[in-house]
Write an enzyme that holds these catalytic residues in place. Structure first.
Site, PDB file in Angstrom:
ATOM      1  N   LYS A   1     -68.257 -24.176 -19.423  1.00  0.00           N
ATOM      2  CA  LYS A   1     -68.345 -22.417 -19.220  1.00  0.00           C
ATOM      3  C   LYS A   1     -66.104 -23.037 -19.210  1.00  0.00           C
ATOM      4  O   LYS A   1     -65.303 -23.584 -18.928  1.00  0.00           O
ATOM      5  CB  LYS A   1     -68.403 -22.668 -17.594  1.00  0.00           C
ATOM      6  CG  LYS A   1     -67.877 -21.678 -16.376  1.00  0.00           C
ATOM      7  CD  LYS A   1     -68.180 -22.112 -15.029  1.00  0.00           C
ATOM      8  CE  LYS A   1     -68.575 -20.271 -14.631  1.00  0.00           C
ATOM      9  NZ  LYS A   1     -69.035 -19.831 -13.045  1.00  0.00           N
TER      10      LYS A   1
ATOM     11  N   SER B   1     -72.936 -17.279 -11.942  1.00  0.00           N
ATOM     12  CA  SER B   1     -71.986 -16.966 -12.851  1.00  0.00           C
ATOM     13  C   SER B   1     -72.387 -18.174 -13.826  1.00  0.00           C
ATOM     14  O   SER B   1     -72.092 -17.460 -15.360  1.00  0.00           O
ATOM     15  CB  SER B   1     -70.777 -16.782 -12.155  1.00  0.00           C
ATOM     16  OG  SER B   1     -69.885 -18.031 -11.649  1.00  0.00           O
TER      17      SER B   1
ATOM     18  N   SER C   1     -73.933 -20.463  -8.767  1.00  0.00           N
ATOM     19  CA  SER C   1     -73.553 -20.118  -9.466  1.00  0.00           C
ATOM     20  C   SER C   1     -74.156 -20.981 -10.817  1.00  0.00           C
ATOM     21  O   SER C   1     -74.427 -20.924 -12.002  1.00  0.00           O
ATOM     22  CB  SER C   1     -72.427 -19.786  -9.948  1.00  0.00           C
ATOM     23  OG  SER C   1     -71.813 -18.821  -9.738  1.00  0.00           O
TER      24      SER C   1
END
Lengths: 488, 489, 123
Positions: free
Chosen positions: A77, A152, A176
Site C-alpha cells: 500500500k 482505503s 480499510s
C-alpha cells in the site's frame, strides 16, 4: 496462471525449478502492464526494484536455505515508506515524496526475501471507503470495473483479486483492509493493535492504524503476517507481547487444523438486524461452522451504534494533528510563490489535500477546539471504552465473533456522494478497530455477481484462533478460489 | 498610589541528555544547521517518537530536589500550532498530568551577594513538566526568507512553573539564579545561558498595594540572562504602572524584551495561536513511574547547596558568609573541596578562593570551570605556604604566574616545579639570614640606636632590608626572631 | 436533515487550555453553527469559496451524525485513549541516529546552505 496461485504453490514452483523468481516477477509485471490501465490498482510499479529483488531471491533460493516467502512477489500500500521509491499516500501533497527510510513492515518482508512489485492505490491518506479519494484516480473493482474496490486499501485488494500479486500489504484504521477484501473477494486480516510496527507507515489515526495483509487464502495471510509482525523499539505502541506461534509461521507455513474444531462463536445481534445484503450467506456460514464443531450463539454488543460517531471524532482528531506536518516546509507540496508564511501554509495545504482529507481535518479540529473538547473528544473516548467493554464481556462467553463486513456489496463508482452515507460503510468494521481487536475478512459468497465477505473477530492477541477458524472454513468452502475475468 | 508587582516565572531548563527526548539524534550544541535533526525531529511522514529514559530520570531528580510529588502516571499531550521551527505542527508536552507536582525552592535574599541571609523566603513551584524544544528561526540571514535550523528540535526541556509569588524584579532574578544553581548542582542542565540552556518567560502584573485580586498580566517571552530577567521585568512593571497611573488599562499580551532599547514590545505574531487543542499524543503511552525508581533516584541525589553550606560551617568552622559564598555555585563548591583536600586548610582555601581567585575570574570574565589554575594547584600552593616553603607574598606572585602560564599540566606538581624553576623557596636558613642581619646592624648604627631607645617601628625598616636582600624569599617569622635578637644585644 | 448551512457564530477562543465550560446541549451547537472560517484558520487550510460553503454543510451533517453519541450515558466511564493500556516503554539515552542532511533536504521545497527556507517572518 501464476497470478492466481497461492504462496504455497508458488514456493513449490520456485523450488521445483518450474520458474524462477525473476520469471514469476516478469509474468506478474506483464499482467500488470496489460491490465492495470483498466484497474488502476497501482500508483507506481517499481519494475527495477522488483527485478533486482527477484534476482537476489533466486540467488538465495539456489542456496537451498531460503524461507517460504523468498522470491514471492508482494505489493505494498502506498503509505508504507519505501527507501528509494515514491511514497505518495495517494495525495498531491506527497506526489513527489521519496522517504529516506523504509517502514519496518517493508524491511521485514524484504528480509524474508519478498519481492516488491510496486505501490498500490488507496484513498488519500487512507481516508475513505471506496478508493475514490485518490489523487491518482479511483481504483476499479476487478469483478466489475464500474464499481469501487472498497477502501482505503482498495488498490491492494484489487491487485490480489486481479491476479497482479499473490499478496499485498494494507492498513486498517476503521475497516480499510476488511471492507475492500470483502468487496474484492479476497482474504484480509487486521491483527491486534500493536502486533505490527507502525514505524514508517504514514499515520492517519495513530491509536487505530494497524498494518495487515491481503491474500488468496488464510494460509497466505498467516505466512506474511508471521513475517511482518513483532516488537519494534522504534514504535512506542508496538507490543512486546511475543507470539512464537505467529512469528514462527513464516518458517512453518502449515496451520494445524487437522484436529476437530472446538469453541464457541458469537453472532452479535446488533450486526444482523437490518442487514439487507448477505444475511442468507452468513446464515450458511454459521451452519458450516457448526458442522465443523463450533458452537454458535447470539451475543450482544449494545454500544455498536455509537461506534461510528466515536470513531469519526477520534480518527478525525488524531488525523487533524497528524497531518499538520504537511506544511510545505521540509517536504511535500509547496504552493507557487508564497507571499507570506501564512500564505505558504494555507495554500500549500489547501492545494495539497483533497476534499475528504480536508473534511476530516476540519472535523477533528472542531472536536479538539476549546469548549468542545469534553463534549466530543473526551466523550468519544468514553464511548470507546464502552465499546471495548462490550467485546471483552462477549469474549468471556465466546471465543470468536462472526459478523458481516459491510452493509452492501461493492457499489458503483460515484454512487455514494454524501460523506455521512459513505461513513456508514464502516459500521461493522469500526467497533473492532476502536477496541484494537484482531479481525479478518474472508469471501463467503456472491451476490448479484459481486463478492460478499464474512468477518471474524478475536480477543486481543488471539490471531491464532482467528486464522485456524478461517483455515477450517476455507477447507470446506471455495469462495476464496473464485477469480474475476479482468479485461483491459 | 503604591503599586505592588506580582511576578511568576516559567523557566525552560534544557536537560543535558546525550540524545533528544523522543529521538536518538545528538543534542550537542553548535553543529552545522540541520545536521542533528533526524527523521523524527524533522517530522517526516511515518516516523514515531520514543521517550528517552535519561530525560525522565532527570525530571524526577529535579522533582525530588524541590520536595515535589512525583506523579506516578503522567501523560504526553500534543500542543497544536503552526510555526516553521515546529516541524510536526505540534509540540509534545505535558498539559493536564505533568511528571512533577508542587514543590518549592528557597531564595537567598534579594542582595545579589549571597550570604546576607535575610528572613527565609520560599517560592512555591506549581509544577514541572517534560516537553520538546523547538528549532531556531533566523530572520536576518536572507533578505526575503527566514532560515530554519532544526538541530535544537527535540532537545528535552523541563518547564518549571512558579506560583505568582515573586514581588520584585530583583527577587525574580534571584529565583532564576537559585534555579540555575539547583539544576547545575543536580547535574541535569549545563546552565549555559549564552547557549540558551535556560530561558524564562515572565508573567508580570501590578496591583494597588493591599489589593487581593491580581491585575491583568502580560507575558515576556524568552529571556535568557540573569541581568535581562531583572531589567525586562523592571521596565515591564514600570510600563504597566505608567499605563495605570494615566488611567489606562493593561492589556493581556505576549511581549519581547529588547535589551538595546531596554523596553518590552508586543509580539503580534503570537496573537492568532491561542487555541492549542491539547490532547493526549496517541503515539505515546502514559508514562508510569514506580516507587522503586523514585527511591533509586532519591538515593543518588547529590548534596545540594544548603546541606553543603551547613556542612562547611560545621566541618570546617567557616563563617556563614563564607560557607554561603562557596556553595552558591556547584563548580565553586567542587573547586573548594578539592583545594581543601590538597591544602588541608579550609579557611586558607576559602580565603584564596574568595580573594585572589575571585578577583582573577572577575578580571578575566571567566567561570571557575575555565580557570587556568586547577583546584589541585591552588591546594598545593596553599600547602606550600603552610609548610613554609614559600611566603604568602611569594604565593600571590606564584598564583599570578601560574594563571598567566596557562599550563596544560593542571596537576599539583606544576606548583612545585615552578617554585623550583623560579627559585621561590623561602630562606629560613638562620646562618644565611644572620649574616645579612649582622651586616645590616653594622651598617645602620642610627637605626639600631633608635630601636634600642624604644622605637619599635624601626624593626620594619630592617625587615624590609632583609627582604630586599633576599628578593622577598626570607621567612618573615625567622627574620623577625633573628632581628630582635640581634638588635637587643 | 437539512443541507442548509447554518448561520455561523464565532467560537469563543479563550486564552488557553480546554475550558471546563463545555457548551450546553448538542442541539445548541448545531443551531449556533460551526465556524468553518475559524477552523480553517486553526488548520491553516485554504478553501475556495464554494468549497468553504460545501464544507459548512458537510460539517453540519457530520457533527449532527456524531452527536448521536451524546445520548450514550458515560457517567463514571474512564476515557480509553489507547486500545492496549500498557505504560510507556523508555529508550536508553544513546545517540544512534546518523543524520544525512543531504538526503533529508533532497525532498525539501526550499533549502539553502543547510537551512530550510520559508517566506520571511516578521516577529
Amino acid at each position: 496462471m501464476q497470478g492466481f496461485q497461492n504462496i504455497q504453490s508458488l514456493a513449490a514452483g520456485l523450488r521445483a525449478g518450474d520458474f524462477s523468481s525473476v520469471e514469476l516477477t516478469q509474468a506478474l509485471l506483464a499482467r500488470i502492464g496489460e491490465l492495470d490501465g483498466a484497474v488502476n490498482a497501482f500508483i507506481n510499479v517499481t519494475e527495477d526494484a522488483a527485478l533486482n529483488g527477484a534476482k537476489q531471491a533466486d540467488a538465495e533460493l539456489a542456496k537451498g536455505t531460503a524461507g517460504p516467502l523468498c522470491g514471492i512477489p508482494i505489493a505494498h500500500k502506498d503509505l508504507f515508506c519505501t527507501a528509494g521509491e515514491l511514497t505518495t499516500c495517494a495525495s498531491k501533497m506527497l506526489a513527489n515524496f521519496t522517504a529516506p527510510y523504509s517502514a519496518t513492515v517493508v524491511d521485514k518482508l524484504q528480509q524474508a526475501g519478498m519481492v516488491m512489485l510496486g505501490k498500490t492505490n488507496m484513498d488519500e491518506f487512507a481516508m475513505g471507503s471506496s478508493n475514490e479519494t485518490s489523487h491518482f484516480g479511483p481504483c476499479h473493482n476487478p469483478w466489475d470495473l464500474s464499481r469501487v474496490p472498497g477502501g482505503s486499501s482498495g488498490g491492494s485488494a484489487a491487485a490480489v483479486a486481479a491476479g497482479f500479486a499473490p499478496v499485498a500489504t494494507g492498513t486498517d484504521t476503521g475497516g480499510s483492509i476488511r471492507q475492500p477484501a470483502a468487496y474484492c473477494g479476497v482474504s484480509g486480516i487486521k491483527p491486534t493493535y500493536g502486533r505490527v510496527s507502525r514505524y514508517g507507515m504514514v499515520a492517519f489515526a495513530s491509536s487505530l492504524d494497524q498494518a495487515g495483509v491481503f491474500g488468496r487464502d488464510v494460509n497466505d495471510l498467516a505466512l506474511v503476517l508471521g513475517a511482518m509482525s513483532g516488537f519494534d523499539a522504534r514504535d512506542s505502541t508496538s507490543s512486546e507481547q511475543a507470539d512464537p506461534w505467529l512469528e514462527g509461521l513464516s518458517d512453518n507455513p502449515d496451520l494445524n487444523i487437522s484436529e476437530p474444531a472446538k469453541g464457541t462463536i458469537g453472532l452479535p445481534v446488533e450486526y444482523f438486524t437490518d442487514l439487507s445484503v448477505g444475511s442468507a450467506e452468513l446464515e450458511a456460514v454459521r451452519l458450516q461452522l457448526e458442522g465443523m464443531g463450533y458452537r454458535c450463539v447470539d451475543v450482544s454488543l449494545p454500544h455498536t451504534d455509537a461506534a461510528i460517531p466515536a470513531y469519526y471524532v477520534i480518527a478525525g482528531a488524531e488525523a487533524s494533528t497528524n497531518l499538520s506536518r504537511y506544511d510545505g516546509v521540509r517536504f511535500g507540496h509547496r504552493c507557487e510563490d508564497p507571499q507570506s508564511l501564512e500564505d505558504l501554509y494555507e495554500r500549500s495545504r489547501g492545494e495539497g489535500f483533497g476534499g475528504e482529507v480536508k473534511r476530516r481535518i476540519l472535523t477533528g479540529t472542531y472536536a479538539l477546539s476549546v469548549g468542545y473538547y469534553d463534549a466530543y473528544y473526551v466523550k468519544a473516548q468514553k464511548v470507546r471504552r464502552l465499546i471495548q467493554q462490550d467485546f471483552l464481556t462477549a469474549f468471556t462467553k465466546v471465543d470468536l465473533i462472526l459478523a458481516p463486513v459491510a452493509p452492501t456489496t461493492a457499489f458503483a463508482i460515484g454512487g455514494v456522494q454524501d460523506p455521512v452515507s459513505m461513513y456508514q460503510q464502516d459500521k461493522f468494521t469500526i467497533p473492532a478497530s476502536l477496541a484494537g481487536l484482531p479481525a479478518m475478512s474472508l469471501p463467503c459468497g456472491m451476490h448479484e455477481g459481486l463478492p460478499l465477505g464474512l468477518q471474524l473477530i478475536a480477543p486481543h492477541f488471539h490471531e491464532r484462533q482467528l486464522l485456524e477458524c478461517g483455515a477450517r472454513y476455507q477447507q470446506q468452502s471455495d469462495w476464496h478460489t473464485q477469480q474475476p475475468q479482468v479485461r483491459a | 498610589m503604591n503599586w505592588e508587582p506580582v511576578i511568576g516565572l516559567e523557566i525552560h531548563v534544557q536537560l543535558n541528555t546525550d540524545s533528544k527526548i523522543f529521538s536518538a539524534a545528538s543534542t550537542a550544541f553548535g553543529a552545522e544547521p540541520n545536521t542533528q535533526a533526524c527523521a523524527v525531529d524533522l517530522g517526516l511522514p511515518g516516523v514515531l517518537p520514543v521517550l528517552n529514559y535519561g530525560a525522565v530520570r532527570k525530571a524526577v531528580t529535579f522533582g525530588l530536589a524541590i520536595g515535589a510529588q512525583i506523579n506516578k502516571r503522567s501523560i504526553f499531550d500534543r500542543k497544536n500550532y503552526f510555526y516553521p521551527d515546529l516541524p510536526k505542527g505540534y509540540q509534545i508536552s505535558q498539559f493536564e498530568e505533568p511528571i512533577v507536582g508542587a514543590g518549592k525552592i528557597r531564595l537567598h535574599g534579594s542582595d545579589a551577594k549571597a550570604g546576607n541571609s535575610t528572613a527565609e523566603r520560599w517560592i512555591n513551584i506549581t509544577r514541572a513538566h517534560l516537553e520538546e524544544d523547538a528549532g531556531k528561526s533566523t530572520h536576518d540571514l536572507y533578505s526575503s526568507s527566514t532560515a530554519i535550523d532544526l538541530n535544537r528540535t527535540g532537545t528535552p526541556l523541563l518547564e518549571v512553573v512558579s506560583e505568582p509569588e515573586l514581588t520584585s524584579a530583583a527577587e525574580a532574578a534571584d529565583y532564576f539564579r537559585q534555579m540555575h544553581a539547583l539544576v547545575r548542582y543536580l547535574r541535569i542542565c549545563d546552565g549555559n545561558l549564552a547557549e540558551g540552556s535556560m530561558r524564562c518567560d515572565a508573567n508580570v502584573s501590578v496591583r494597588p498595594a493591599g489589593q487581593v485580586e491580581l491585575g491583568e498580566r502580560s507575558e515576556i517571552k524568552n529571556i535568557n540572562s540573569f541581568r535581562f530577567v531583572e531589567r525586562a521585568i523592571e521596565v515591564e512593571i514600570q510600563r504597566q504602572i505608567d499605563i495605570l497611573e494615566a488611567g489606562g488599562r493593561v492589556e493581556r499580551d505576549t511581549r519581547l524584551y529588547d535589551p538595546d532599547k531596554n523596553e518590552t514590545r508586543s509580539m503580534r505574531s503570537k496573537e492568532l495561536s491561542n487555541d492549542y487543542r491539547y490532547f493526549p499524543d496517541p503515539d505515546l503511552l502514559p508514562l508510569e513511574i514506580t516507587q522503586a525508581f523514585i527511591d533509586e533516584v532519591a538515593a543518588e541525589l547529590p548534596e545540594l547547596a544548603e546541606a553543603r553550606q551547613a556542612r562547611y560551617e560545621a566541618e570546617h568552622g567557616l563563617s556563614e558568609y563564607d560557607a554561603a559564598w562557596l556553595t552558591k555555585d556547584p563548580d565553586i563548591a567542587e573547586y573548594f573541596e578539592v583545594t581543601t583536600n590538597t591544602s588541608q586548610d579550609a579557611k586558607l582555601s576559602a580565603n584564596w578562593l574568595m580573594g585572589d581567585m575571585s578577583a582573577a575570574l572577575n578580571r578575566d570574565d571567566i567561570e571557575i570551570a575555565q580557570a587556568p589554575v586547577s583546584a589541585q594547584q591552588l591546594g598545593q600552593l596553599i600547602a606550600r605556604i603552610k609548610d613554609g616553603t614559600i611566603s604568602g607574598k611569594i604565593a600571590k606572585g606564584l598564583f599570578e604566574n601560574l594563571w598567566q602560564a596557562k599550563e596544560t599540566n593542571l596537576d599539583a606538581s606544576a606548583v612545585d616545579a615552578m617554585i623550583a624553576e623560579q627559585g621561590l623557596e623561602q630562606v629560613s636558613d638562620t646562618g644565611e639570614l644572620s649574616n645579612i642581619i649582622n651586616t645590616l646592624v653594622a651598617d645602620n648604627p642610627d637605626q639600631v640606636a633608635q630601636f634600642r631607645a624604644g622605637k619599635d617601628k624601626v624593626l620594619g625598616f630592617f625587615v624590609g632590608q632583609v627582604m630586599k636582600a633576599t628578593q622577598g624569599k626570607a621567612n618573615p617569622k625567622t627574620v623577625n626572631e633573628l632581628l630582635r635578637a640581634a638588635l637587643s644585644e | 436533515m437539512t443541507n442548509e448551512p447554518p448561520v455561523s457564530t464565532k467560537i469563543d477562543a479563550a486564552d488557553s487550555g480546554q475550558a471546563s465550560d463545555a457548551p450546553d446541549a448538542p442541539q445548541d451547537r448545531i443551531k449556533d453553527g460551526i465556524n468553518v472560517a475559524h477552523l480553517q484558520r486553526l488548520a491553516r487550510l485554504a478553501l475556495e469559496p464554494d468549497q468553504a460553503q460545501a464544507a459548512q454543510a458537510d460539517l453540519h451533517n457530520i457533527v449532527a451524525m456524531i452527536d448521536a453519541m451524546q445520548a450514550v450515558p458515560t457517567d463514571g466511564v474512564e476515557p480509553l485513549t489507547h486500545p492496549l493500556e500498557t505504560p510507556a516503554r523508555l529508550r536508553p539515552d544513546r545517540v544512534t541516529e546518523v543524520v544525512d542532511r543531504e538526503a533529508f533536504q533532497s525532498v525539501a521545497p526550499a533549502a539553502d546552505a543547510g537551512f530550510y527556507l520559508v517566506p520571511k517572518v516578521i516577529e
